[in-house]
Scaffold this motif. Sequence first.
Motif, short mmCIF file in Angstrom:
data_model
loop_
_atom_site.label_atom_id
_atom_site.label_comp_id
_atom_site.label_asym_id
_atom_site.label_seq_id
_atom_site.Cartn_x
_atom_site.Cartn_y
_atom_site.Cartn_z
N THR A 5 0.83 -1.20 0.00
CA THR A 5 0.00 0.00 0.00
C THR A 5 0.86 1.25 0.00
OG1 THR A 5 -1.74 -1.17 1.23
CG2 THR A 5 -1.84 1.24 1.19
N TRP A 6 0.62 2.09 -1.00
CA TRP A 6 1.36 3.33 -1.18
C TRP A 6 0.43 4.52 -1.02
CZ3 TRP A 6 6.36 3.70 -4.17
CH2 TRP A 6 6.99 2.45 -4.30
N VAL A 30 -2.96 1.82 -4.16
CA VAL A 30 -2.46 3.19 -4.13
C VAL A 30 -3.55 4.11 -3.62
CG1 VAL A 30 -1.55 5.13 -5.45
CG2 VAL A 30 -0.88 2.79 -6.06
N ILE A 31 -3.21 4.85 -2.58
CA ILE A 31 -4.07 5.94 -2.11
C ILE A 31 -3.46 7.21 -2.69
CG2 ILE A 31 -5.02 7.13 -0.12
CD1 ILE A 31 -4.24 4.51 1.49
N ASN A 53 -9.01 7.27 -4.10
CA ASN A 53 -8.82 8.69 -4.37
C ASN A 53 -9.23 9.52 -3.15
OD1 ASN A 53 -8.64 11.22 -5.96
ND2 ASN A 53 -10.87 11.19 -5.70
N GLU A 54 -8.36 10.45 -2.78
CA GLU A 54 -8.65 11.35 -1.67
C GLU A 54 -8.36 12.78 -2.10
OE1 GLU A 54 -9.99 10.69 1.16
OE2 GLU A 54 -9.78 8.52 1.40
N ILE A 55 -9.26 13.67 -1.73
CA ILE A 55 -9.06 15.09 -2.00
C ILE A 55 -8.18 15.68 -0.91
CG2 ILE A 55 -10.18 17.33 -2.25
CD1 ILE A 55 -10.83 15.46 -4.50
N LEU A 56 -7.12 16.36 -1.32
CA LEU A 56 -6.23 16.99 -0.33
C LEU A 56 -5.49 18.15 -0.95
CD1 LEU A 56 -4.92 16.91 2.53
CD2 LEU A 56 -3.10 15.51 1.50
N TYR A 75 -5.84 1.18 6.68
CA TYR A 75 -4.75 0.68 5.85
C TYR A 75 -3.43 0.67 6.62
CZ TYR A 75 -7.93 1.78 1.98
OH TYR A 75 -9.02 1.86 1.13
N GLN A 76 -2.59 -0.29 6.28
CA GLN A 76 -1.19 -0.25 6.70
C GLN A 76 -0.43 0.39 5.54
OE1 GLN A 76 1.20 -3.54 8.71
NE2 GLN A 76 2.08 -3.59 6.64
N ILE A 77 -0.03 1.61 5.70
CA ILE A 77 0.65 2.32 4.63
C ILE A 77 2.14 2.00 4.70
CG2 ILE A 77 1.21 4.59 3.68
CD1 ILE A 77 -1.51 5.54 4.82
N ASP A 78 2.62 1.34 3.66
CA ASP A 78 4.01 0.90 3.62
C ASP A 78 4.95 1.97 3.07
OD1 ASP A 78 3.44 -1.90 4.41
OD2 ASP A 78 2.34 -1.92 2.52
N VAL A 79 4.45 2.76 2.12
CA VAL A 79 5.29 3.77 1.46
C VAL A 79 4.52 5.08 1.35
CG1 VAL A 79 6.65 4.34 -0.58
CG2 VAL A 79 6.36 1.94 0.07
N LEU A 80 5.17 6.16 1.76
CA LEU A 80 4.64 7.51 1.51
C LEU A 80 5.51 8.16 0.45
CD1 LEU A 80 3.04 10.17 2.10
CD2 LEU A 80 4.79 10.66 3.83
#
Length: 279
Positions: A5-6, A30-31, A53-56, A75-80
């Motif tokens: 998850t990215w 992908v978020i 998809n997220e608005i930011l 989510y477990q976010i692995d990569v930012l």
Amino acid sequence: MENKTWLITGVSNGFGHAMTEQLLAQGKTVIGTVRNVAKVQDLMDQYPDTFVNEILDVTDVSAIHRLVAKLTQSYQIDVLVNNAGYGLFGAAEELSDDEINRIIATDLTGSIQMVRAILPSMRHQGHGRLIQISSYGGQVAFPGNAMYHAAKFGIEGFMEAVAQEVASFNIGVTIVEPGGARTEFRYGSAQVAKAMPAYEGNPAHAFQTMLDPANGLAPGDPKRMASRIIESVAQDPAPLRMVLGSQALENTIATLEKRVADFKTQTDLAASTDFPAGE
């Protein structure tokens, strides 16, 4: 770490969009953050189960913290990947206060706050990778780009320090320094300050040639660059810096060698400000 998850900021175009396309094709989740949903409708239609998809607007610090808090519950976010950003061109004197504040809030503070928001969950899960999209303009400065360089030099210092702070938590940091690429950054989203007659013919306006596609396109392929960035996550330890583009590397090495040579001429000057031995 499988890096399933990215979380990528600014995926509507450029590196963000290219990375998102490749990751989704590989089966990753992908978020992606955008300010205009219409620009990622293709991804939403093609990958309804793995593209979120997220608005930011990354200049909204409260929104950053609210979004990350919400996402890390599910989510477990692995990569930012801090990718959101833009270029601002013009002599320092030509820039307005609003232009200065906006680029610092987007290219510098926004990335800082994204990192600060995600670190608690990465520490808790015991792994993570932080990827900061910078520029070789984080090492090499050109006239007419003062505030862009201010943001990129600043975020590189921040990320280099953070890399040392989080290494013991199995969190890696990579600063990506691309050269010129055929993206909307150069040929669409770049902002130009209102010109002053006093700077006509000044080196501060040399960027005008670069921004005109009629004068030749940038050599960098955003899709190839995106691939190299994705591949870097498999490297252990994480590479602290990645320069993408042969021209960018050549210019960076020349600049750093000149800087080191200049420092070496200052040995006596530097020592002259120390207390004498024994005092």
